[in-house]
Scaffold this active site. Structure first.
Site, PDB file in Angstrom:
ATOM      1  N   CYS A 107       0.825  -1.213   0.000  1.00 22.49           N
ATOM      2  CA  CYS A 107       0.000   0.000   0.000  1.00 22.49           C
ATOM      3  C   CYS A 107       0.861   1.266   0.000  1.00 22.49           C
ATOM      4  O   CYS A 107       1.612   1.496  -0.932  1.00 22.49           O
ATOM      5  CB  CYS A 107      -0.992  -0.033   1.159  1.00 22.49           C
ATOM      6  SG  CYS A 107      -2.362   1.146   0.948  1.00 22.49           S
ATOM      7  N   HIS A 126      -4.718  -4.933  -0.122  1.00 26.58           N
ATOM      8  CA  HIS A 126      -4.456  -5.502   1.203  1.00 26.58           C
ATOM      9  C   HIS A 126      -4.936  -6.948   1.264  1.00 26.58           C
ATOM     10  O   HIS A 126      -5.927  -7.265   1.923  1.00 26.58           O
ATOM     11  CB  HIS A 126      -5.156  -4.673   2.281  1.00 26.58           C
ATOM     12  CG  HIS A 126      -4.528  -3.339   2.521  1.00 26.58           C
ATOM     13  ND1 HIS A 126      -3.387  -3.180   3.277  1.00 26.58           N
ATOM     14  CD2 HIS A 126      -4.877  -2.107   2.082  1.00 26.58           C
ATOM     15  CE1 HIS A 126      -3.059  -1.896   3.314  1.00 26.58           C
ATOM     16  NE2 HIS A 126      -3.939  -1.226   2.598  1.00 26.58           N
ATOM     17  N   GLU A 142      -3.625  -9.088   2.920  1.00 25.17           N
ATOM     18  CA  GLU A 142      -3.402  -9.559   4.293  1.00 25.17           C
ATOM     19  C   GLU A 142      -4.579  -9.251   5.215  1.00 25.17           C
ATOM     20  O   GLU A 142      -4.621  -9.743   6.353  1.00 25.17           O
ATOM     21  CB  GLU A 142      -2.121  -8.926   4.864  1.00 25.17           C
ATOM     22  CG  GLU A 142      -2.264  -7.511   5.406  1.00 25.17           C
ATOM     23  CD  GLU A 142      -2.256  -6.428   4.336  1.00 25.17           C
ATOM     24  OE1 GLU A 142      -2.242  -5.228   4.698  1.00 25.17           O
ATOM     25  OE2 GLU A 142      -2.258  -6.770   3.133  1.00 25.17           O
TER      26      GLU A 142
END
Length: 307
Positions: free
Chosen positions: A142, A235, A237
Site C-alpha cells: 500500500c 491488502h 493480508e
C-alpha cells in the site's frame, strides 16, 4: 515448518487457535535448520493487528521463518504501548549490521501527506536504502509501495476524487509469473486508499513489470524485473472484518464514508462481510517466500556483492 517468533509475543495465542504453527526462539535454536530470515517494518498504528495478519500468512508455509519486527525510532506510536515495542521490536541501529532474506514494509495512514511531510521519511529512506545491500527480497504494501516507487523510480502519487474503498476485481495479466502462480484470471482484493500512483509512466520504466491490473484503478501488483522488489497497493493480508472496522470507525466519528464496495451481502452493513480474497493472500505470500527461498544466498553477508 513453524514460524519462529519472540517469546511471549501476545498474538501467538491467536495464531495457535487458528492452527498456525509457531515456535519460540529457545526451541528453534536446537534445530539444525537455516531458517528464512524475514524483517517486518511495521508502520501501521495498530501494530498487534498487523502482526497477526502478516504472521498468519507467513506461517502457512513449509519453510521455517525467523521473523523480526522493526519500528521507527523517530516516530512515537500513540496506539501501541512503548513496552510492547521495547520487548518485541527493534530499531534500525539494532539491525543495521545484520542481513535478511526478506523484508516487508507495511502501509501507513499518511497517504494524504506529501512524502516529505511524513515525520519519519528520512529514517524510512535510510532503512530502505540499507535494505538494498542487506535484504535479498523486499515486499512493499500500500503506502509502503507508493513510497518505494517514488523513492526509487520517481513515480508520483496522485489524489483520487473519492476514496477507493471496498473489494475490487483485478485481472491477472502475467499468469506465468512466479509471484502470482496459481492466481485466477480475475481475483479480488481489498482496497482502502485516497491515492494512486501515476501508472501511465510505468511503460517508460523497463525495470518494472505490472502483474495485475484494473482498467479503472490501474495496477495492484508490480514487481521489479529482477524479482527482488514486490509492490502491492491492495491488502490481501486483511482479515474479514478489517474494512468493517474502518467503516464503523468513520461512521462513529461522523466521517461521510460510502459503504465498502462489493463487501457486504446486498450492501447491508448489518450483515457479515464476504471474505473473498483469503486464498489469494496465502498464494501471494507463499509464492514470495518460495521465490525468496529458491533464490536467496545461503551466506547473506555476500548480499552486498549482488548487483
Amino acid at each position: 515448518m513453524p514460524i519462529k517468533i519472540i517469546e511471549g509475543l501476545p498474538v501467538r495465542t491467536k495464531l495457535q487457535q487458528e492452527q498456525v504453527y509457531t515456535i519460540e526462539a529457545s526451541r528453534a535454536i536446537s534445530q539444525d535448520i537455516r531458517p528464512l530470515k524475514i524483517l517486518i517494518l511495521n508502520l501501521m498504528p495498530l501494530k498487534e493487528t498487523t502482526e497477526l495478519q502478516l504472521l498468519r500468512l507467513l506461517g502457512n508455509s513449509p519453510l521455517q521463518i525467523d521473523v523480526e519486527f522493526l519500528h521507527m525510532s523517530t516516530h512515537k506510536s500513540r496506539n501501541t504501548p512503548t513496552s510492547h515495542l521495547q520487548k518485541f521490536y527493534k530499531t534500525y541501529n539494532e539491525v543495521k549490521d545484520d542481513y535478511f532474506d526478506g523484508m516487508i514494509v507495511t502501509g501507513a495512514p499518511v497517504e494524504k501527506l506529501n512524502f516529505e511531510q511524513v515525520g519519519y521519511i528520512d529514517e524510512l529512506k535510510n532503512i530502505t536504502d540499507w535494505a538494498q545491500t542487506h535484504v535479498f527480497s523486499r515486499f512493499y504494501i500500500c503506502w509502503g509501495a507508493q513510497f518505494a516507487l517514488n523513492h526509487y523510480y520517481n513515480i508520483e502519487k496522485l489524489t483520487l476524487s473519492e476514496k477507493l474503498f471496498g473489494v475490487f476485481d483485478y485481472q491477472n495479466i502475467k499468469p506465468e509469473h512466479p509471484y502470482i502462480r496459481g492466481f485466477d484470471d480475475i481475483y479480488q482484493v481489498p482496497q482502502s486508499r485516497h491515492t494512486k500512483i501515476n501508472y501511465e509512466v510505468l511503460n517508460d520504466i523497463p525495470e518494472l513489470e505490472v502483474l495485475t491490473f484494473n482498467k479503472n484503478f490501474g495496477p495492484d501488483i508490480i514487481t521489479s524485473k529482477n524479482q527482488r522488489d514486490l509492490f502491492i497497493f491492495g491488502h490481501l493480508e486483511y482479515d474479514r472484518e478489517t474494512l468493517k472496522k474502518e467503516y464503523d470507525r468513520d461512521a462513529e466519528n461522523g466521517v461521510d464514508t460510502a459503504v465498502p464496495f462489493n463487501y457486504y451481502p446486498d450492501d447491508n452493513p448489518e450483515s457479515n462481510p464476504k471474505f473473498q480474497w483469503r486464498s489469494h493472500g496465502h498464494l501471494l505470500f507463499n509464492n514470495w517466500l518460495n521465490e525468496t527461498y529458491q533464490n536467496t544466498l545461503y551466506d547473506l553477508r555476500k548480499l552486498d556483492e549482488l548487483k
